[in-house]
Design a protein around this motif. Structure first.
Motif, short mmCIF file in Angstrom:
data_model
loop_
_atom_site.label_atom_id
_atom_site.label_comp_id
_atom_site.label_asym_id
_atom_site.label_seq_id
_atom_site.Cartn_x
_atom_site.Cartn_y
_atom_site.Cartn_z
N UNK A 276 0.84 -1.24 0.03
CA UNK A 276 0.04 0.08 -0.07
C UNK A 276 0.83 1.20 -0.04
N UNK A 277 0.17 2.31 -0.50
CA UNK A 277 0.90 3.79 -0.50
C UNK A 277 1.96 3.84 -1.33
N UNK A 278 2.28 3.03 -2.37
CA UNK A 278 3.50 3.19 -3.22
C UNK A 278 3.16 4.37 -4.35
N UNK A 279 4.43 4.54 -4.97
CA UNK A 279 4.07 5.63 -5.92
C UNK A 279 4.44 4.71 -7.27
N UNK A 280 3.90 5.07 -8.26
CA UNK A 280 4.29 4.50 -9.65
C UNK A 280 3.92 5.31 -11.00
N UNK A 281 4.73 5.00 -11.89
CA UNK A 281 4.61 5.45 -13.25
C UNK A 281 3.57 4.27 -13.92
N UNK A 282 2.67 4.69 -14.51
CA UNK A 282 1.73 3.92 -15.22
C UNK A 282 1.68 4.05 -16.80
N UNK A 283 1.61 3.00 -17.54
CA UNK A 283 1.23 3.07 -18.69
C UNK A 283 2.68 3.55 -19.57
N UNK A 284 2.50 4.51 -20.54
CA UNK A 284 3.48 4.98 -21.65
C UNK A 284 4.51 5.44 -20.80
N UNK A 285 4.56 6.26 -19.78
CA UNK A 285 5.52 6.40 -18.78
C UNK A 285 6.22 5.41 -18.25
N UNK A 286 5.58 4.41 -17.74
CA UNK A 286 6.37 3.24 -17.27
C UNK A 286 7.03 2.51 -18.01
N UNK A 287 6.74 2.23 -19.32
CA UNK A 287 7.22 1.56 -20.55
C UNK A 287 8.82 2.17 -20.66
N UNK A 288 9.14 3.44 -20.26
CA UNK A 288 10.29 4.06 -20.61
C UNK A 288 11.08 3.65 -19.28
#
Length: 384
Positions: A69-81
């Motif tokens: 819980x309470x974690x930070x993520x890049x998602x989608x196109x941003x995460x792919x990089x």
């Protein structure tokens, strides 16, 4: 309380497809996440809001449904990089993965910030009636009930961090109702019903049909008889296109020294209309046909074997529909195999979007029908 907004969400292995409200908003986001820090570096921070939100989804997720819980993520196109990008692994259960929930909450939050719900300063309180689904195998194992209970009765918060246009906004997500449908049944509904719950394919209604849904991590074969899924004969298999896409990606890297960001890049190379099965190597157009053909034909043979086995146990089947993103990738190989071998009556959706969006469209039809019937029951006078 604000009236719940309808959401139909297909968390596919390749991407999440979502339809909101009265068909007024659609989202398609690659199903990729990457753990991150709160202050991701942005070149030209003052120009952040000129960028597209879907290319810069950077969020913190709080939910009691999450294992972490309470974690930070890049998602989608941003995460792919990112170097630490994560896609769902073969053998995993969609209903038990944090990544499934992170993608679901991110999609709902991206809809909620568009102004449908009340806002107090930077906090938006969103309320949804959700239609979604799980692979047949997981529903047969009873995992749909556990998945639903994770969502109902809790508040799930998405905080937008360094995201264009939405930086600093927080979305509190509640669910008025959650309906979790088996994917094979949903595909059948999409074939025979329109958005107003009217029958559109009368000739299919009473036929014996197979629906082979090829996804990233699994294949479901629904057996339809008498307008219902035959639960005993319907089968789910741990076979999808993800491992083959990873194998292609790895072989391209080792043979040509070209690093592709994600499986979605591989899908694009395989399916695009121009320069299909070609990549650029040091500025030169290079064919990877030998790699893609060998690996995908091998997978198509395994998928065809599944079809043959299920059809043999349901000999009075009249037609099999191939649906899902995996069918889109394997379509030409499966057609060739069928022409050279058994010659079953099989059908594909030539419209790429129709095949890829089939589950999301089905969930939309089902949840719309559920809401319509619920409202009608509430409006009917109570008999004394």
């Amino acid at each position: 309380m604000t009236k719940p907004r309808m959401a139909a969400v297909d968390v596919g292995n390749d991407s999440i497809k979502a339809i909101f409200g009265e068909l007024e908003y659609e989202l398609n986001i690659p199903n990729i996440v990457a753990r991150d820090t709160e202050d991701r570096p942005v070149i030209g921070i003052e120009e952040l809001d000129a960028k597209e939100p879907l290319d810069g989804i950077h969020i913190k997720v709080h939910s009691p449904a999450l294992k972490e819980n309470n974690l930070i993520y890049r998602v989608g196109n941003l995460a792919a990089k990112s170097n630490n990008a994560a896609e769902l692994d073969p053998g995993s259960s969609k209903s038990e993965e944090d990544q499934t929930l992170i993608m679901l909450f991110a999609a709902l939050a991206l809809d909620a910030v568009k102004g449908e719900f009340p806002r107090t300063k930077n906090v938006i309180d969103a309320n949804y009636t959700l239609g979604t689904g799980l692979p047949l195998r997981e529903v047969k194992e009873g995992k749909d009930a556990g998945y639903r209970s994770k969502l109902i009765g809790s508040v799930h918060q998405v905080e937008f961090l360094v995201t264009p246009k939405y930086q600093g906004l927080k979305v509190n997500i509640k669910f008025n109702e959650v309906k979790v449908y088996p994917e094979g049944f949903a595909a059948f509904i999409n074939l025979v019903m329109d958005n107003n719950s009217k029958i559109i394919n009368k000739d299919l209604i009473d036929k014996r049909i197979l629906i082979q849904d090829i996804g990233g991590l699994s294949t479901d074969i629904a057996v339809i008889k008498n307008r219902n899924v035959d639960d005993d004969k319907a089968q789910g298999f741990n076979l999808g296109v993800s491992e083959s896409l990873e194998a292609i990606r790895e072989e391209i890297r080792s043979k040509h020294g070209v690093e592709l960001d994600s499986r979605r890049d591989v899908v694009e190379i395989i399916t695009r209309k121009n320069d299909r099965n070609h990549i650029m190597v040091k500025g030169s157009r290079t064919s990877v046909h030998d790699i893609t053909d060998r690996i995908l034909l091998d997978l198509a043979k395994k998928e065809y074997r599944l079809l043959r086995n299920v059809w043999s146990k349901n000999s009075q089947t009249e037609i099999c529909y191939f649906v899902g993103g995996g069918s889109h990738v394997l379509k030409d190989y499966l057609k060739t195999l069928n022409n050279n071998l058994d010659g079953y009556n099989i059908e594909f959706f030539e419209d790429d979007k129709e095949s890829i969006w089939m589950m999301a469209n089905a969930y939309y039809k089902l949840i719309t029908d559920f809401v319509r019937r619920t409202e009608k029951q509430k409006a009917e006078p109570v008999k004394s």
